[in-house]
Design a protein around this motif. Structure first.
Motif, PDB file in Angstrom:
ATOM      1  N   ASP A 189      43.736  44.298  56.025  1.00 37.52           N
ATOM      2  CA  ASP A 189      44.350  42.998  55.743  1.00 37.52           C
ATOM      3  C   ASP A 189      43.291  41.924  55.524  1.00 37.52           C
ATOM      4  O   ASP A 189      43.406  41.100  54.614  1.00 37.52           O
ATOM      5  N   ARG A 190      42.265  41.924  56.381  1.00 36.30           N
ATOM      6  CA  ARG A 190      41.236  40.909  56.263  1.00 36.30           C
ATOM      7  C   ARG A 190      40.498  41.030  54.930  1.00 36.30           C
ATOM      8  O   ARG A 190      40.145  40.035  54.310  1.00 36.30           O
ATOM      9  N   TYR A 191      40.237  42.245  54.519  1.00 32.42           N
ATOM     10  CA  TYR A 191      39.546  42.469  53.246  1.00 32.42           C
ATOM     11  C   TYR A 191      40.427  42.057  52.064  1.00 32.42           C
ATOM     12  O   TYR A 191      40.000  41.300  51.188  1.00 32.42           O
ATOM     13  N   ALA A 192      41.676  42.536  52.045  1.00 35.48           N
ATOM     14  CA  ALA A 192      42.550  42.276  50.909  1.00 35.48           C
ATOM     15  C   ALA A 192      43.005  40.825  50.851  1.00 35.48           C
ATOM     16  O   ALA A 192      42.976  40.202  49.780  1.00 35.48           O
ATOM     17  N   ALA A 193      43.424  40.284  51.991  1.00 34.43           N
ATOM     18  CA  ALA A 193      43.957  38.925  51.974  1.00 34.43           C
ATOM     19  C   ALA A 193      42.896  37.899  51.604  1.00 34.43           C
ATOM     20  O   ALA A 193      43.196  36.895  50.944  1.00 34.43           O
ATOM     21  N   ALA A 194      41.658  38.134  52.015  1.00 38.24           N
ATOM     22  CA  ALA A 194      40.585  37.229  51.610  1.00 38.24           C
ATOM     23  C   ALA A 194      40.411  37.227  50.098  1.00 38.24           C
ATOM     24  O   ALA A 194      40.054  36.197  49.498  1.00 38.24           O
ATOM     25  N   GLN A 195      40.667  38.359  49.455  1.00 36.32           N
ATOM     26  CA  GLN A 195      40.610  38.405  47.996  1.00 36.32           C
ATOM     27  C   GLN A 195      41.673  37.502  47.387  1.00 36.32           C
ATOM     28  O   GLN A 195      41.405  36.796  46.406  1.00 36.32           O
ATOM     29  N   TRP A 196      42.883  37.508  47.962  1.00 38.13           N
ATOM     30  CA  TRP A 196      43.945  36.662  47.413  1.00 38.13           C
ATOM     31  C   TRP A 196      43.570  35.191  47.486  1.00 38.13           C
ATOM     32  O   TRP A 196      43.791  34.438  46.533  1.00 38.13           O
ATOM     33  N   LEU A 197      43.003  34.789  48.626  1.00 45.63           N
ATOM     34  CA  LEU A 197      42.618  33.388  48.773  1.00 45.63           C
ATOM     35  C   LEU A 197      41.485  33.033  47.818  1.00 45.63           C
ATOM     36  O   LEU A 197      41.479  31.958  47.203  1.00 45.63           O
ATOM     37  N   ASN A 198      40.528  33.930  47.664  1.00 41.94           N
ATOM     38  CA  ASN A 198      39.437  33.684  46.731  1.00 41.94           C
ATOM     39  C   ASN A 198      39.960  33.516  45.310  1.00 41.94           C
ATOM     40  O   ASN A 198      39.527  32.614  44.570  1.00 41.94           O
ATOM     41  N   VAL A 199      40.877  34.391  44.924  1.00 41.23           N
ATOM     42  CA  VAL A 199      41.446  34.312  43.576  1.00 41.23           C
ATOM     43  C   VAL A 199      42.231  33.022  43.401  1.00 41.23           C
ATOM     44  O   VAL A 199      42.089  32.318  42.380  1.00 41.23           O
TER      45      VAL A 199
ATOM     46  N   TRP B 262      39.945  30.064  43.089  1.00 39.58           N
ATOM     47  CA  TRP B 262      39.266  30.088  41.789  1.00 39.58           C
ATOM     48  C   TRP B 262      40.222  29.643  40.687  1.00 39.58           C
ATOM     49  O   TRP B 262      39.838  28.869  39.793  1.00 39.58           O
ATOM     50  N   LEU B 263      41.465  30.116  40.716  1.00 39.49           N
ATOM     51  CA  LEU B 263      42.450  29.723  39.710  1.00 39.49           C
ATOM     52  C   LEU B 263      42.700  28.227  39.731  1.00 39.49           C
ATOM     53  O   LEU B 263      42.843  27.594  38.675  1.00 39.49           O
ATOM     54  N   ASP B 264      42.746  27.636  40.915  1.00 37.89           N
ATOM     55  CA  ASP B 264      42.962  26.198  41.006  1.00 37.89           C
ATOM     56  C   ASP B 264      41.820  25.411  40.374  1.00 37.89           C
ATOM     57  O   ASP B 264      42.029  24.328  39.818  1.00 37.89           O
TER      58      ASP B 264
ATOM     59  N   HIS C 278      39.782  26.752  37.935  1.00 37.40           N
ATOM     60  CA  HIS C 278      39.517  27.206  36.567  1.00 37.40           C
ATOM     61  C   HIS C 278      40.808  27.631  35.872  1.00 37.40           C
ATOM     62  O   HIS C 278      40.934  28.771  35.415  1.00 37.40           O
ATOM     63  N   PRO C 279      41.787  26.742  35.756  1.00 33.79           N
ATOM     64  CA  PRO C 279      43.087  27.140  35.198  1.00 33.79           C
ATOM     65  C   PRO C 279      43.027  27.561  33.738  1.00 33.79           C
ATOM     66  O   PRO C 279      43.911  28.297  33.271  1.00 33.79           O
ATOM     67  N   ASP C 280      41.990  27.129  33.022  1.00 34.81           N
ATOM     68  CA  ASP C 280      41.907  27.430  31.594  1.00 34.81           C
ATOM     69  C   ASP C 280      40.883  28.501  31.263  1.00 34.81           C
ATOM     70  O   ASP C 280      40.605  28.773  30.096  1.00 34.81           O
ATOM     71  N   ASP C 281      40.323  29.134  32.281  1.00 34.43           N
ATOM     72  CA  ASP C 281      39.343  30.195  32.042  1.00 34.43           C
ATOM     73  C   ASP C 281      40.014  31.387  31.371  1.00 34.43           C
ATOM     74  O   ASP C 281      41.204  31.654  31.558  1.00 34.43           O
ATOM     75  N   GLU C 282      39.239  32.154  30.605  1.00 33.31           N
ATOM     76  CA  GLU C 282      39.790  33.307  29.899  1.00 33.31           C
ATOM     77  C   GLU C 282      40.324  34.382  30.841  1.00 33.31           C
ATOM     78  O   GLU C 282      41.156  35.206  30.450  1.00 33.31           O
ATOM     79  N   LEU C 283      39.873  34.400  32.089  1.00 34.18           N
ATOM     80  CA  LEU C 283      40.356  35.372  33.070  1.00 34.18           C
ATOM     81  C   LEU C 283      41.581  34.880  33.842  1.00 34.18           C
ATOM     82  O   LEU C 283      42.149  35.635  34.631  1.00 34.18           O
ATOM     83  N   ALA C 284      41.976  33.629  33.622  1.00 29.26           N
ATOM     84  CA  ALA C 284      43.015  33.034  34.464  1.00 29.26           C
ATOM     85  C   ALA C 284      44.328  33.810  34.373  1.00 29.26           C
ATOM     86  O   ALA C 284      44.977  34.058  35.401  1.00 29.26           O
ATOM     87  N   GLY C 285      44.739  34.199  33.198  1.00 26.64           N
ATOM     88  CA  GLY C 285      45.998  34.921  33.045  1.00 26.64           C
ATOM     89  C   GLY C 285      45.991  36.252  33.776  1.00 26.64           C
ATOM     90  O   GLY C 285      46.948  36.600  34.486  1.00 26.64           O
ATOM     91  N   GLU C 286      44.926  36.983  33.619  1.00 31.46           N
ATOM     92  CA  GLU C 286      44.790  38.285  34.285  1.00 31.46           C
ATOM     93  C   GLU C 286      44.822  38.138  35.803  1.00 31.46           C
ATOM     94  O   GLU C 286      45.521  38.887  36.501  1.00 31.46           O
TER      95      GLU C 286
END
Length: 250
Positions: A193-203, A206-208, A210-218
């Protein structure tokens, strides 16, 4: 030669790039009782947390090799932060072809056995750098529970059920390759959980930014499904551990 940017975004806050925790790495270091001066080679070393903390806590010395420029830079910074930059070095390179110039006491690949095309190839690669009587460290997933269908297999980021064994089967596999298992430290559901959930927060952060980055949709699509996928499949069915191996005599 580098990892896709999405990897470094997901794991931007992580010190350890797999579901083993910093505390469990410390447990493993103490269990192995490594003498000062132990020489290590860590292939796919990520941000270098194992090598750096073991250099600080046990006086080991060694080299880490990783294909990510971002992770390699973070590992070098960590070595400076912990005051061990004189004992450890981090090389940006393809770990799949790296063999130490001189034999080492411990050779490791923690969670990246794809560098050798799987467990057998990675064990063979690591052994090429290992002194006689030395120790290999392999980090590898296994089936915690038997996956009931293909959806569960794919939910755990596998293509086929037979890509992994259960824990007894993985330990048997090491024996089939001619190695004794002499120690192991396993992740648990909380460390997953600690490994996976930290990824969600990081993503999300980052989305907040870089909303217009080319990776944002993915990455937005990934974030929408990753928590449920983790809860339904990965935390229930997928185990993960680090295993210490020594070559059997003869």
């Amino acid at each position: 030669m580098d990892l896709p940017r999405s990897f470094t975004i997901r794991e931007s806050s992580h010190r350890v790039l797999n579901p083993i925790t910093v505390d469990k790495l410390a447990v493993l270091g103490r269990a192995l009782d490594l003498p000062a001066g132990t020489r290590m080679l860590d292939l796919a070393s990520g941000k270098g947390e194992m090598l750096c903390t073991w250099a600080r806590d046990h006086g080991v010395a060694g080299v880490g090799v990783d294909i990510s420029t971002v992770f390699t830079a973070a590992a070098r910074e960590r070595a400076v932060e912990l005051g061990v930059a004189d004992r450890v070095a981090f090389v940006h390179g393809d770990a799949s072809g790296h063999v130490s110039d001189e034999p080492v006491d411990v050779a490791s690949c923690i969670g990246a056995t794809w560098i050798g095309g799987g467990v057998p190839g990675t064990v063979e690669l690591l052994e090429r750098s290992l002194r006689p009587g030395g120790t290999l460290l392999i980090g590898e997933p296994y089936w915690r529970l038997d996956p009931p269908d293909q959806a569960t297999v794919e939910g755990c980021h596998m293509s086929r059920k037979d890509e992994l064994r259960d824990l007894p089967g993985l330990l048997e596999r090491f024996g089939e390759l001619g190695w004794d298992v002499v120690e192991m430290v396993l992740a648990d559901q909380d460390s997953w959980d600690r490994y996976a959930a930290a990824q969600w927060l990081n993503v999300r952060r980052w989305l907040d930014r870089h909303p217009d980055d080319e990776l944002a949709g993915e990455l937005r699509a990934e974030l929408a499904t990753a928590p449920v996928r983790h809860a339904r499949y990965q935390r229930e069915y997928l185990g993960w551990g680090v295993f210490a191996l020594m070559r059997r005599p003869g």
